[in-house]
Design a protein around this motif. Structure first.
Motif, PDB file in Angstrom:
ATOM      1  N   MET A 117       3.547   2.421  11.349  1.00 37.14           N
ATOM      2  CA  MET A 117       4.354   1.337  10.786  1.00 37.14           C
ATOM      3  C   MET A 117       3.475   0.138  10.432  1.00 37.14           C
ATOM      4  SD  MET A 117       7.503   2.189  10.477  1.00 37.14           S
ATOM      5  CE  MET A 117       7.098   3.887  10.175  1.00 37.14           C
ATOM      6  N   GLN A 118       2.473  -0.128  11.241  1.00 36.94           N
ATOM      7  CA  GLN A 118       1.541  -1.223  10.933  1.00 36.94           C
ATOM      8  C   GLN A 118       0.756  -0.886   9.668  1.00 36.94           C
ATOM      9  OE1 GLN A 118       1.366  -4.188  12.589  1.00 36.94           O
ATOM     10  NE2 GLN A 118       0.025  -4.853  10.962  1.00 36.94           N
ATOM     11  N   ASP A 119       0.329   0.363   9.529  1.00 40.91           N
ATOM     12  CA  ASP A 119      -0.369   0.790   8.317  1.00 40.91           C
ATOM     13  C   ASP A 119       0.536   0.633   7.095  1.00 40.91           C
ATOM     14  OD1 ASP A 119      -2.538   1.435   9.907  1.00 40.91           O
ATOM     15  OD2 ASP A 119      -2.133   3.598   9.885  1.00 40.91           O
ATOM     16  N   LEU A 120       1.819   0.987   7.250  1.00 37.11           N
ATOM     17  CA  LEU A 120       2.774   0.834   6.153  1.00 37.11           C
ATOM     18  C   LEU A 120       2.943  -0.632   5.773  1.00 37.11           C
ATOM     19  CD1 LEU A 120       5.581   3.372   7.078  1.00 37.11           C
ATOM     20  CD2 LEU A 120       4.022   3.498   5.135  1.00 37.11           C
ATOM     21  N   LYS A 121       2.999  -1.474   6.779  1.00 37.64           N
ATOM     22  CA  LYS A 121       3.138  -2.907   6.519  1.00 37.64           C
ATOM     23  C   LYS A 121       1.959  -3.412   5.692  1.00 37.64           C
ATOM     24  CE  LYS A 121       3.083  -7.342   8.840  1.00 37.64           C
ATOM     25  NZ  LYS A 121       2.741  -8.019  10.079  1.00 37.64           N
ATOM     26  N   ASN A 122       0.759  -2.999   6.063  1.00 39.42           N
ATOM     27  CA  ASN A 122      -0.434  -3.427   5.343  1.00 39.42           C
ATOM     28  C   ASN A 122      -0.448  -2.885   3.914  1.00 39.42           C
ATOM     29  OD1 ASN A 122      -1.333  -4.835   7.580  1.00 39.42           O
ATOM     30  ND2 ASN A 122      -2.542  -3.133   8.347  1.00 39.42           N
ATOM     31  N   LEU A 123      -0.083  -1.619   3.752  1.00 38.26           N
ATOM     32  CA  LEU A 123      -0.014  -1.037   2.415  1.00 38.26           C
ATOM     33  C   LEU A 123       1.022  -1.762   1.561  1.00 38.26           C
ATOM     34  CD1 LEU A 123      -0.228   2.789   3.161  1.00 38.26           C
ATOM     35  CD2 LEU A 123      -1.786   1.500   1.704  1.00 38.26           C
ATOM     36  N   ALA A 124       2.171  -2.054   2.146  1.00 35.74           N
ATOM     37  CA  ALA A 124       3.224  -2.750   1.413  1.00 35.74           C
ATOM     38  C   ALA A 124       2.740  -4.130   0.963  1.00 35.74           C
ATOM     39  CB  ALA A 124       4.476  -2.876   2.273  1.00 35.74           C
ATOM     40  N   GLN A 125       2.014  -4.819   1.808  1.00 37.12           N
ATOM     41  CA  GLN A 125       1.495  -6.139   1.450  1.00 37.12           C
ATOM     42  C   GLN A 125       0.497  -6.026   0.303  1.00 37.12           C
ATOM     43  OE1 GLN A 125       2.684  -9.011   2.722  1.00 37.12           O
ATOM     44  NE2 GLN A 125       1.480 -10.028   1.163  1.00 37.12           N
ATOM     45  N   GLU A 126      -0.347  -5.006   0.335  1.00 38.90           N
ATOM     46  CA  GLU A 126      -1.303  -4.795  -0.751  1.00 38.90           C
ATOM     47  C   GLU A 126      -0.582  -4.487  -2.067  1.00 38.90           C
ATOM     48  OE1 GLU A 126      -4.049  -1.750   0.484  1.00 38.90           O
ATOM     49  OE2 GLU A 126      -4.623  -2.876   2.269  1.00 38.90           O
ATOM     50  N   ILE A 127       0.464  -3.671  -1.992  1.00 42.32           N
ATOM     51  CA  ILE A 127       1.245  -3.341  -3.189  1.00 42.32           C
ATOM     52  C   ILE A 127       1.906  -4.607  -3.734  1.00 42.32           C
ATOM     53  CG2 ILE A 127       3.268  -2.098  -4.043  1.00 42.32           C
ATOM     54  CD1 ILE A 127       2.504   0.173  -2.066  1.00 42.32           C
ATOM     55  N   ARG A 128       2.466  -5.421  -2.868  1.00 42.95           N
ATOM     56  CA  ARG A 128       3.109  -6.665  -3.304  1.00 42.95           C
ATOM     57  C   ARG A 128       2.112  -7.558  -4.021  1.00 42.95           C
ATOM     58  NH1 ARG A 128       5.723 -10.247   0.623  1.00 42.95           N
ATOM     59  NH2 ARG A 128       6.707 -11.014  -1.251  1.00 42.95           N
ATOM     60  N   ALA A 129       0.903  -7.660  -3.494  1.00 44.35           N
ATOM     61  CA  ALA A 129      -0.116  -8.497  -4.130  1.00 44.35           C
ATOM     62  C   ALA A 129      -0.489  -7.955  -5.501  1.00 44.35           C
ATOM     63  CB  ALA A 129      -1.355  -8.582  -3.233  1.00 44.35           C
ATOM     64  N   GLU A 130      -0.630  -6.630  -5.617  1.00 47.07           N
ATOM     65  CA  GLU A 130      -0.951  -6.032  -6.907  1.00 47.07           C
ATOM     66  C   GLU A 130       0.151  -6.261  -7.922  1.00 47.07           C
ATOM     67  OE1 GLU A 130      -1.823  -1.877  -6.429  1.00 47.07           O
ATOM     68  OE2 GLU A 130      -3.653  -2.273  -5.308  1.00 47.07           O
ATOM     69  N   VAL A 131       1.398  -6.101  -7.492  1.00 47.84           N
ATOM     70  CA  VAL A 131       2.531  -6.294  -8.399  1.00 47.84           C
ATOM     71  C   VAL A 131       2.583  -7.732  -8.878  1.00 47.84           C
ATOM     72  CG1 VAL A 131       5.070  -6.319  -8.523  1.00 47.84           C
ATOM     73  CG2 VAL A 131       3.888  -4.369  -7.493  1.00 47.84           C
ATOM     74  N   THR A 132       2.414  -8.669  -7.972  1.00 48.21           N
ATOM     75  CA  THR A 132       2.433 -10.082  -8.336  1.00 48.21           C
ATOM     76  C   THR A 132       1.318 -10.396  -9.325  1.00 48.21           C
ATOM     77  OG1 THR A 132       3.399 -10.692  -6.209  1.00 48.21           O
ATOM     78  CG2 THR A 132       2.299 -12.431  -7.435  1.00 48.21           C
ATOM     79  N   GLU A 133       0.130  -9.875  -9.041  1.00 47.84           N
ATOM     80  CA  GLU A 133      -1.012 -10.122  -9.925  1.00 47.84           C
ATOM     81  C   GLU A 133      -0.758  -9.550 -11.320  1.00 47.84           C
ATOM     82  OE1 GLU A 133      -5.593  -8.595 -10.317  1.00 47.84           O
ATOM     83  OE2 GLU A 133      -4.814  -8.989  -8.303  1.00 47.84           O
ATOM     84  N   LYS A 134      -0.258  -8.334 -11.379  1.00 48.85           N
ATOM     85  CA  LYS A 134       0.010  -7.694 -12.669  1.00 48.85           C
ATOM     86  C   LYS A 134       1.109  -8.435 -13.426  1.00 48.85           C
ATOM     87  CE  LYS A 134       1.075  -3.292 -14.784  1.00 48.85           C
ATOM     88  NZ  LYS A 134       0.132  -2.260 -15.079  1.00 48.85           N
ATOM     89  N   LYS A 135       2.158  -8.845 -12.691  1.00 47.26           N
ATOM     90  CA  LYS A 135       3.267  -9.557 -13.312  1.00 47.26           C
ATOM     91  C   LYS A 135       2.794 -10.893 -13.893  1.00 47.26           C
ATOM     92  CE  LYS A 135       6.528 -11.968 -11.210  1.00 47.26           C
ATOM     93  NZ  LYS A 135       7.537 -12.334 -10.243  1.00 47.26           N
ATOM     94  N   ASN A 136       1.977 -11.607 -13.140  1.00 44.27           N
ATOM     95  CA  ASN A 136       1.513 -12.927 -13.584  1.00 44.27           C
ATOM     96  C   ASN A 136       0.488 -12.826 -14.710  1.00 44.27           C
ATOM     97  OD1 ASN A 136       3.193 -14.212 -11.808  1.00 44.27           O
ATOM     98  ND2 ASN A 136       1.635 -14.448 -10.231  1.00 44.27           N
ATOM     99  N   SER A 137      -0.285 -11.760 -14.740  1.00 37.66           N
ATOM    100  CA  SER A 137      -1.291 -11.626 -15.799  1.00 37.66           C
ATOM    101  C   SER A 137      -0.666 -11.194 -17.121  1.00 37.66           C
ATOM    102  CB  SER A 137      -2.374 -10.625 -15.387  1.00 37.66           C
ATOM    103  OG  SER A 137      -1.841  -9.312 -15.327  1.00 37.66           O
ATOM    104  N   ALA A 138       0.563 -10.675 -17.077  1.00 36.24           N
ATOM    105  CA  ALA A 138       1.245 -10.247 -18.293  1.00 36.24           C
ATOM    106  C   ALA A 138       1.821 -11.420 -19.067  1.00 36.24           C
ATOM    107  CB  ALA A 138       2.360  -9.254 -17.944  1.00 36.24           C
ATOM    108  N   LYS A 139       1.901 -12.565 -18.440  1.00 34.11           N
ATOM    109  CA  LYS A 139       2.496 -13.749 -19.095  1.00 34.11           C
ATOM    110  C   LYS A 139       1.522 -14.425 -20.025  1.00 34.11           C
ATOM    111  CE  LYS A 139       5.833 -14.659 -15.539  1.00 34.11           C
ATOM    112  NZ  LYS A 139       6.372 -15.594 -14.597  1.00 34.11           N
TER     113      LYS A 139
END
Length: 59
Positions: free
Chosen positions: A37-59
């Motif tokens: 579950m801790q590994d999942l939490k870390n992976l989820a945080q990494e995915i969130r950061a990637e999504v945010t970065e991709k979303k913001n760079s598309a603007k």
């Protein structure tokens, strides 16, 4: 997308331990579930950061 696939793999890999912990009161299996579950939490945080970065760079 690779990290999302990894999330699915981790969930699949701990199914047996979840059953052992909840149905069989196996403490060691609970420890493995907590680690996963801790590994999942870390992976989820990494995915969130990637999504945010991709979303913001598309603007």
């Amino acid at each position: 997308m690779d990290k999302f696939q990894k999330v699915k793999e981790v969930i699949t890999s701990i199914e047996a331990d979840v059953t052992k912990f909840y149905d069989g009161n196996n403490g060691a299996a609970g420890t493995r579930v907590r680690k996963a579950m801790q590994d999942l939490k870390n992976l989820a945080q990494e995915i969130r950061a990637e999504v945010t970065e991709k979303k913001n760079s598309a603007k």
